[in-house]
Scaffold this motif. Structure first.
Motif, mmCIF file in Angstrom:
data_model
loop_
_atom_site.group_PDB
_atom_site.id
_atom_site.type_symbol
_atom_site.label_atom_id
_atom_site.label_comp_id
_atom_site.label_asym_id
_atom_site.label_seq_id
_atom_site.Cartn_x
_atom_site.Cartn_y
_atom_site.Cartn_z
ATOM 1 N N TYR A 22 0.810 -1.211 0.000
ATOM 2 C CA TYR A 22 0.000 0.000 0.000
ATOM 3 C C TYR A 22 0.852 1.273 0.000
ATOM 4 C CZ TYR A 22 -3.852 -3.077 1.251
ATOM 5 O OH TYR A 22 -4.789 -4.070 1.239
ATOM 6 N N ARG B 159 -3.841 3.166 0.084
ATOM 7 C CA ARG B 159 -4.407 2.784 -1.211
ATOM 8 C C ARG B 159 -3.602 1.599 -1.735
ATOM 9 N NH1 ARG B 159 -2.232 5.365 -5.859
ATOM 10 N NH2 ARG B 159 -4.344 5.609 -6.672
ATOM 11 N N TYR C 135 -2.243 0.582 -4.263
ATOM 12 C CA TYR C 135 -1.505 0.812 -5.495
ATOM 13 C C TYR C 135 -0.131 1.355 -5.122
ATOM 14 C CZ TYR C 135 -6.290 0.673 -7.202
ATOM 15 O OH TYR C 135 -7.587 0.299 -7.451
ATOM 16 N N THR D 98 -0.533 9.764 -4.718
ATOM 17 C CA THR D 98 -1.589 10.702 -5.030
ATOM 18 C C THR D 98 -1.906 11.520 -3.788
ATOM 19 O OG1 THR D 98 -3.867 10.975 -5.815
ATOM 20 C CG2 THR D 98 -3.399 9.029 -4.487
ATOM 21 N N GLU E 188 -8.999 8.947 -3.820
ATOM 22 C CA GLU E 188 -8.201 7.851 -4.373
ATOM 23 C C GLU E 188 -7.579 6.969 -3.296
ATOM 24 O OE1 GLU E 188 -5.512 9.386 -7.301
ATOM 25 O OE2 GLU E 188 -7.135 10.145 -8.556
ATOM 26 N N TYR E 189 -7.934 7.214 -2.058
ATOM 27 C CA TYR E 189 -7.510 6.344 -0.963
ATOM 28 C C TYR E 189 -8.693 5.470 -0.557
ATOM 29 C CZ TYR E 189 -3.094 8.766 -0.505
ATOM 30 O OH TYR E 189 -1.839 9.264 -0.755
ATOM 31 N N ASP E 190 -8.437 4.190 -0.413
ATOM 32 C CA ASP E 190 -9.510 3.231 -0.159
ATOM 33 C C ASP E 190 -9.781 3.002 1.329
ATOM 34 O OD1 ASP E 190 -9.113 0.879 -2.953
ATOM 35 O OD2 ASP E 190 -9.219 3.040 -2.870
ATOM 36 N N TYR E 191 -8.774 3.177 2.155
ATOM 37 C CA TYR E 191 -8.903 2.833 3.570
ATOM 38 C C TYR E 191 -8.481 4.027 4.424
ATOM 39 C CZ TYR E 191 -8.873 -1.718 1.324
ATOM 40 O OH TYR E 191 -9.143 -2.779 0.494
ATOM 41 N N TRP E 192 -9.233 4.218 5.518
ATOM 42 C CA TRP E 192 -9.003 5.360 6.398
ATOM 43 C C TRP E 192 -9.017 4.950 7.857
ATOM 44 C CZ3 TRP E 192 -8.010 10.281 4.644
ATOM 45 C CH2 TRP E 192 -8.176 10.481 3.267
#
Length: 123
Positions: A31, A98, A100, A104, A109-113
Motif C-alpha cells: 500500500y 491505497r 496501489y 496521489t 483515491e484512498y480506499d482505507y481510512w
C-alpha cells in the motif's frame, strides 16, 4: 485493511508530537500510505505520503521541513513526526492507504481510512 491512528494531543506552539497508524488485515507493504488533516470548517487535505518501501516521501509546503513521514513494514505501522508545531496545524489527522504503488494527494483515491486523531496546538 483496518487502520488505527493514535498519538494526537494538546501541545504548545513549537512543540512536537508523533502520530502512529497501525494497520491490520492486509499486506502492509502493498500500500501507498498517506496522512491527511481536516480543520474545523475546512476540507480534508493531504499532508504527506510515503511509498511502499519508504524510499520515496512527499510533504506539502506548509509542513515541509517540520513533519517527517516514515513507515516500518515489519511492524505494519506508519508514523508522522511533527516538530515545531504551529496553531495552524490544529486539525484532526487521518491516516489512509491505497492498494496501489503510485502516489496521489487526492482524498477519493484512498480506499482505507483510520478514525482520526485530534492535534491541538495552542499559541
Amino acid at each position: 485493511v483496518q487502520l488505527v491512528a493514535s498519538g494526537g494531543g494538546l501541545v504548545q506552539a513549537g512543540g512536537s508530537l508523533r502520530l502512529s497508524c497501525a494497520a491490520s488485515g492486509g499486506t502492509f507493504n502493498n500500500y501507498y500510505m498517506g496522512w491527511f488533516r481536516q480543520a474545523p470548517g475546512k476540507e480534508r487535505e493531504f499532508v504527506a505520503g510515503i511509498s511502499w518501501s519508504g524510499a520515496r516521501t512527499y510533504a506539502v509546503g506548509p509542513v515541509k521541513g517540520r513533519f517527517t513521514i516514515s513507515r516500518d513494514n515489519a511492524k505494519n505501522t506508519m508514523y508522522l513526526q511533527m516538530n515545531n508545531l504551529k496553531p495552524e496545524d490544529t486539525a484532526v489527522y487521518y491516516c489512509a492507504a491505497r492498494p496501489y504503488l503510485t502516489a496521489t494527494m487526492t482524498v477519493s483515491e484512498y480506499d482505507y481510512w483510520g478514525q482520526g486523531t485530534q492535534v491541538t496546538v495552542s499559541s
